[in-house]
Design an enzyme around this catalytic site. Sequence first.
Site, short mmCIF file in Angstrom:
data_model
loop_
_atom_site.label_atom_id
_atom_site.label_comp_id
_atom_site.label_asym_id
_atom_site.label_seq_id
_atom_site.Cartn_x
_atom_site.Cartn_y
_atom_site.Cartn_z
N GLY A 9 0.83 -1.20 0.00
CA GLY A 9 0.00 0.00 0.00
C GLY A 9 0.86 1.24 0.00
N CYS A 10 0.32 2.31 0.51
CA CYS A 10 1.02 3.59 0.60
C CYS A 10 2.37 3.41 1.29
CB CYS A 10 0.14 4.57 1.39
SG CYS A 10 0.97 6.04 1.96
N PHE A 11 3.44 3.90 0.66
CA PHE A 11 4.74 3.68 1.28
C PHE A 11 4.91 4.41 2.60
CE2 PHE A 11 6.53 6.25 -2.57
CZ PHE A 11 6.18 7.48 -2.04
N THR A 14 3.37 2.16 5.30
CA THR A 14 4.19 0.99 5.54
C THR A 14 5.49 1.39 6.24
OG1 THR A 14 3.27 0.07 3.51
CG2 THR A 14 5.16 -1.07 4.44
#
Length: 175
Positions: A9-11, A14
């Site tokens: 998902g969105c870095f 994460t």
Amino acid sequence: MAQAIFAGGCFWCTEAVFRDVIGVEAVESGYIGGSKADPTYKEVCSGLTGHAEAIRVTYDPQSLRYADLLDIFFVTHDPTQLNRQGNDVGTQYRSAIFPLDDDQRAEAEAGIARAQAERDQPVVTTIEGPATWYPAEDYHQEYWQGEGQRNSYCLAVIPPKLMKLRKSFANRVKA
């Protein structure tokens, strides 16, 4: 030091999880798994480059195993969602592991099997690569260093991920 690359998902979301793990020395946001050399954030967000938003984790293998990183990865995102994480939709938000050698590939396969054993829905996480890593633009690397830069989406998504980390891996979380 050793490295691992994950897309979940969105870095930024994460990245926030792995920055809190004991044994992690650095986390870098970037792009991997696509066809365009040196893509920009805007190009990756279009979904046309094939890249995933990902993180590259630098860690101390004396205090943290790759298998531990995989288990944390699977607990702190939803590996059953195909090409999405929550409201983030598109192949750039896929759940993927990018092993850097044959040992990591074997560990990734074992990690997926462990994750699947804990779920009723199929785990759709892919093992990809080899692939070229492209660091995200500088302003993405500095995102979490400035209090004023945090956006409401990340503030809504990250705390539940951190709660899962602390609940499942209390002995692995930085003070």
